[in-house]
Design a protein around this motif. Sequence first.
Motif, short mmCIF file in Angstrom:
data_model
loop_
_atom_site.label_atom_id
_atom_site.label_comp_id
_atom_site.label_asym_id
_atom_site.label_seq_id
_atom_site.Cartn_x
_atom_site.Cartn_y
_atom_site.Cartn_z
N LYS A 258 0.82 -1.22 0.00
CA LYS A 258 0.00 0.00 0.00
C LYS A 258 0.85 1.27 0.00
O LYS A 258 0.32 2.37 -0.20
N ILE A 259 2.14 1.09 0.22
CA ILE A 259 3.04 2.24 0.16
C ILE A 259 3.07 2.82 -1.26
O ILE A 259 3.41 3.99 -1.46
N GLY A 260 2.70 2.00 -2.25
CA GLY A 260 2.68 2.44 -3.64
C GLY A 260 1.31 2.87 -4.12
O GLY A 260 1.12 3.13 -5.31
N ILE A 261 0.34 2.92 -3.20
CA ILE A 261 -1.02 3.33 -3.55
C ILE A 261 -1.25 4.77 -3.09
O ILE A 261 -0.79 5.17 -2.01
N ILE B 59 -6.70 7.37 -2.06
CA ILE B 59 -7.49 6.14 -2.13
C ILE B 59 -7.49 5.43 -0.77
O ILE B 59 -8.54 4.97 -0.31
N ILE B 60 -6.32 5.35 -0.14
CA ILE B 60 -6.20 4.64 1.14
C ILE B 60 -7.04 5.30 2.22
O ILE B 60 -7.68 4.64 3.04
N THR B 61 -7.07 6.65 2.23
CA THR B 61 -7.77 7.37 3.30
C THR B 61 -9.17 7.84 2.89
O THR B 61 -9.82 8.58 3.63
N LYS B 62 -9.64 7.43 1.72
CA LYS B 62 -10.96 7.87 1.24
C LYS B 62 -12.05 7.41 2.20
O LYS B 62 -12.16 6.22 2.51
N PRO B 63 -12.87 8.33 2.70
CA PRO B 63 -13.88 7.98 3.71
C PRO B 63 -15.12 7.29 3.14
O PRO B 63 -15.91 6.73 3.90
N SER B 64 -15.29 7.31 1.84
CA SER B 64 -16.47 6.70 1.22
C SER B 64 -16.07 5.49 0.39
O SER B 64 -14.89 5.12 0.32
N SER B 65 -17.07 4.88 -0.23
CA SER B 65 -16.81 3.67 -1.02
C SER B 65 -15.91 3.99 -2.21
O SER B 65 -15.93 5.10 -2.76
N LEU B 66 -15.13 2.99 -2.62
CA LEU B 66 -14.22 3.16 -3.75
C LEU B 66 -14.94 2.93 -5.06
O LEU B 66 -15.86 2.10 -5.16
N THR B 67 -14.52 3.66 -6.08
CA THR B 67 -15.03 3.41 -7.43
C THR B 67 -14.37 2.14 -7.97
O THR B 67 -13.41 1.62 -7.39
N ALA B 68 -14.86 1.66 -9.07
CA ALA B 68 -14.29 0.46 -9.69
C ALA B 68 -12.83 0.68 -10.05
O ALA B 68 -11.99 -0.23 -9.89
N VAL B 69 -12.51 1.87 -10.54
CA VAL B 69 -11.12 2.18 -10.91
C VAL B 69 -10.25 2.21 -9.66
O VAL B 69 -9.12 1.68 -9.65
N ARG C 54 -3.81 -3.55 -6.47
CA ARG C 54 -2.42 -3.67 -6.91
C ARG C 54 -1.45 -3.79 -5.73
O ARG C 54 -0.28 -4.12 -5.92
N HIS C 55 -1.91 -3.53 -4.50
CA HIS C 55 -0.98 -3.51 -3.36
C HIS C 55 -0.35 -4.88 -3.11
O HIS C 55 0.76 -4.97 -2.58
N THR C 56 -1.03 -5.95 -3.52
CA THR C 56 -0.43 -7.28 -3.32
C THR C 56 0.73 -7.51 -4.30
O THR C 56 1.75 -8.11 -3.94
N ASP C 57 0.57 -7.04 -5.53
CA ASP C 57 1.67 -7.13 -6.51
C ASP C 57 2.83 -6.24 -6.10
O ASP C 57 4.01 -6.64 -6.20
N ILE C 58 2.51 -5.04 -5.65
CA ILE C 58 3.57 -4.11 -5.22
C ILE C 58 4.31 -4.69 -4.02
O ILE C 58 5.54 -4.66 -3.96
#
Length: 526
Positions: free
Chosen positions: A399-402, A406-416, A423-427
């Motif tokens: 998540k250091i690369g995210i 996005i990480i601190t967004k207080p609402s639901s995430l969009t599909a994008v 991607r944090h698992t690949d990173i």
Amino acid sequence: MASRIQSMNNVCYSELEHQFSLDALDDWETTSGLVESAIRMMRDRLPEAEARIFSHASEAREYREIDREGLSSIPEDSLFIACLSMCGSGVPLSSFFNDFVPDDSLLRYLLEDSYGGFYIVPVVHRFSLLAFILLCAPEGAEKPDTILPAEASFVAELVGRLRINLYAASIADSRQRELLKLAEFPQVLRSRQSVAELTSRILDDLQKEVAFDAGVYYEFEEYLDRLLPVVWQGIPEAPPVLAPGDGISGHTMVNRKAISVPDRARHPSFSRIEGEAFLQGSFLSVPIYTDKRLIGVVSLCRYSDNPHPLGVEHRYTLEIAASFLATEINNRQLYDELEQSYFSTVSSLSRALEAKDHYTRGHSERVMTLAVGIARELGLSAESTRRIRYAAILHDIGKIGISDSIITKPSSLTAVEYAEIKRHTDIGYDIVNDSRFFEDIRDLIKYHHEKMDGTGYYAKHKGDYPWEAMIISIADIYDALTSDRPYREAFSESRALKSLEELIGIHFDRRIFDAFKSCLSRSRSD
């Protein structure tokens, strides 16, 4: 007169030649070489017979031919061997069977018919049968009833020499077997899971190398300059803490040299020392140290009524074992220090990442604590638990690369945005992939969001990814459920458990869920 003197000279020369020929028995390097020399001598002096020598193989508890091993053997606890060890000299084989073991027809057939044996000679030392010589008729030759008096005299003299050398060879073979066994000692030490387990089992392990009646292992406390008893056997109460020079072990501590005493009561110095009174009879005290520091002292004894006192050979064995112990303990402690240094760095990196979002602060450490607890409930090895510990503390390192937004967004995430955070698992995998230290945990980091039914991040099914990833998965989900989020309040423990139970067979299996519940129950009781 001259002819008589010449005759006497011939007799003396023959006798000297005979003695010199037997002297060759003293010139041996191996037991098999000794046996072969004896057989060769009997072949020269007894051309009408073939000699076979059955030697005692103590490790196999049997008598067998060294030069033709595997052909036949006789158990050491057989009646045949017991009776033969009581014979003072050679006897015709048929007479021996008739008088002592008339019912052992199978052994009689082996020795008389298969071997063609007709005369047997025991080689006995202190009521112990070291070997026996079997004189056999050559194949196709007529079997005699016995041997001539001159031949019997020669064989008796040869047995006298052979007895001494076979006994010496048996001692040498025994020492070699002990050293060979001792070579396995480091493997025993390496099997211990920690330094604490290694030291707690130290006397159990040493008992297999040097048997003793009582013993103690002291750990050296450098700051207080004293010996602290860690484990002891054969002692009714805990030994006292020792200052330098106190008791026997305190002398070992000061001098950094092994002490070997055959009888404490008779020793002019140690008989007057009051400390460690439990070390009676013969005793050994050996320091465990490296070239830089003292680790501890081990002291063992055999009581005066023990018929086999501790000797110099036991001292050497214990010193070698102590050297192995010092190396293993020192290496373990250095490794633990290095491991702690690595883990401190990793933990700091994880905390720095989570400082971005106060909602997830401490998440990785809580996941690690739960994952390690589950691993212990499952009875996993120390190495497996170590892998899970590192993978859990680093599972979200990617998540250091995210983006922070996005990480601190207080609402639901969009599909994008959801695709981005996945991607944090690949990173995370890429971050640890370049380090050999983390090569055995990278897949756990990559697949901790995988599902057994193939609906996870990488569409892997159970068996296509490391099963330990399920341990991290359940710990991760539980901590997420029981933590406050901008969009909801934390679940209670019971509600979280109910939600997790619905994920059995999807995110993790029943066994891991049950281990997780046991881990929670144990943490509450603690």
